[in-house]
Write a protein that holds these residues in place. Sequence first.
Motif, short mmCIF file in Angstrom:
data_model
loop_
_atom_site.label_atom_id
_atom_site.label_comp_id
_atom_site.label_asym_id
_atom_site.label_seq_id
_atom_site.Cartn_x
_atom_site.Cartn_y
_atom_site.Cartn_z
N PHE A 52 10.65 -66.19 -72.49
CA PHE A 52 9.90 -67.38 -72.05
C PHE A 52 8.42 -67.05 -71.88
O PHE A 52 7.55 -67.86 -72.22
CB PHE A 52 10.48 -67.91 -70.75
CG PHE A 52 11.67 -68.81 -70.92
CD1 PHE A 52 11.56 -70.01 -71.62
CD2 PHE A 52 12.90 -68.46 -70.40
CE1 PHE A 52 12.66 -70.84 -71.79
CE2 PHE A 52 14.01 -69.29 -70.55
CZ PHE A 52 13.88 -70.49 -71.25
N THR A 53 8.12 -65.88 -71.35
CA THR A 53 6.73 -65.48 -71.16
C THR A 53 6.00 -65.32 -72.49
O THR A 53 4.86 -65.79 -72.66
CB THR A 53 6.66 -64.18 -70.36
OG1 THR A 53 7.34 -64.34 -69.12
CG2 THR A 53 5.22 -63.78 -70.09
N ILE A 54 6.66 -64.69 -73.45
CA ILE A 54 6.07 -64.52 -74.78
C ILE A 54 5.84 -65.87 -75.45
O ILE A 54 4.79 -66.11 -76.08
CB ILE A 54 6.95 -63.61 -75.65
CG1 ILE A 54 7.01 -62.20 -75.06
CG2 ILE A 54 6.45 -63.56 -77.08
CD1 ILE A 54 7.97 -61.28 -75.77
N ALA A 55 6.81 -66.78 -75.30
CA ALA A 55 6.65 -68.12 -75.88
C ALA A 55 5.46 -68.84 -75.26
O ALA A 55 4.70 -69.53 -75.96
CB ALA A 55 7.94 -68.92 -75.68
N MET A 56 5.28 -68.69 -73.95
CA MET A 56 4.13 -69.33 -73.30
C MET A 56 2.82 -68.76 -73.82
O MET A 56 1.85 -69.50 -74.07
CB MET A 56 4.24 -69.14 -71.79
CG MET A 56 3.11 -69.76 -70.99
SD MET A 56 3.17 -69.31 -69.26
CE MET A 56 2.86 -67.53 -69.36
N LEU B 105 12.18 -68.62 -79.77
CA LEU B 105 12.16 -67.89 -78.51
C LEU B 105 12.73 -68.73 -77.37
O LEU B 105 13.47 -68.21 -76.52
CB LEU B 105 10.73 -67.47 -78.18
CG LEU B 105 10.19 -66.26 -78.96
CD1 LEU B 105 8.71 -66.08 -78.68
CD2 LEU B 105 10.96 -65.00 -78.61
N MET B 106 12.41 -70.01 -77.33
CA MET B 106 12.92 -70.87 -76.25
C MET B 106 14.44 -71.03 -76.35
O MET B 106 15.15 -70.94 -75.33
CB MET B 106 12.24 -72.23 -76.32
CG MET B 106 10.73 -72.20 -76.10
SD MET B 106 10.27 -71.83 -74.40
CE MET B 106 10.57 -73.40 -73.63
N THR C 13 17.23 -69.34 -73.72
CA THR C 13 18.26 -70.16 -73.05
C THR C 13 19.65 -69.58 -73.24
O THR C 13 20.46 -69.52 -72.31
CB THR C 13 18.20 -71.60 -73.57
OG1 THR C 13 16.89 -72.13 -73.38
CG2 THR C 13 19.22 -72.48 -72.85
N LEU C 14 19.95 -69.12 -74.46
CA LEU C 14 21.28 -68.58 -74.75
C LEU C 14 21.48 -67.21 -74.11
O LEU C 14 22.54 -66.93 -73.54
CB LEU C 14 21.49 -68.50 -76.26
CG LEU C 14 21.54 -69.84 -77.02
CD1 LEU C 14 21.56 -69.61 -78.51
CD2 LEU C 14 22.76 -70.65 -76.59
#
Length: 235
Positions: free
Chosen positions: A87-91, A118-119, A123-124
């Motif tokens: 999540f941090t990398i996606a942000m 990535l999101m 989640t998975l």
Amino acid sequence: MNNAAVHSTSLPIDMPDPHGSTRIVQTKSSNSPFPPPPDIEPLPEKSQNSTTHSDSTTPPKGGAIGAFIHGVHMLSKICGAASAGMFTIAMLIICQLVYMRYVLNASTVWQTEAVIFLMIGATLVGLPYVQMIRGHVNVDLLPMYLKRGNRKILAVIILLLGLAISALFGFYGIELVIEAHSGGWRSETVWGVALWKPYSALPIGFCLLFLQFLADLLGLITNRTTPFDIPEDAV
């Protein structure tokens, strides 16, 4: 009168008259030379029989089952950390995408697709950790109205259903990854990423979720946990 005055001056400050109607209780655990205030009752001391009884009813936390549950919890924590990292990398990629497109007026190639993968992957992969901390949506209205025995039966049934669903998705996820890898599937974009890589989050997440459900079931059967995390003395 003089005797009464002398007797009253020997009392500690702010302490009630012992000749009054208030009863003062002296606790054994207090190191103070003064008795406690009259509105405090001593805590009940645990007897040796009660300690022995509680030790006999509590199952040992070690053994093979305890080691298995501890190992699964460690894997779930690793998945939670990996999910948070994704999540941090996606942000950060989103921030870089906005800067590239609206500040430098440059075109983006891989950012949008990377954020989507990535999101979904976060989640998975984070499923077992969320199950471990009981973060999923839980409606405990029916368990609260059931007795302890029926509540445990309901919890076992739900965990068995969770095991079946996670095993089903894990099996077909592995089949999808193998088919994508052998077929050379790639995304229909300029980036053209190999699809078996983002698809691998599906079997990883659900297989580890299966292990977490199994650890929860073993903990419930061996009385290490309570059904739906409801205290045993709950009505």
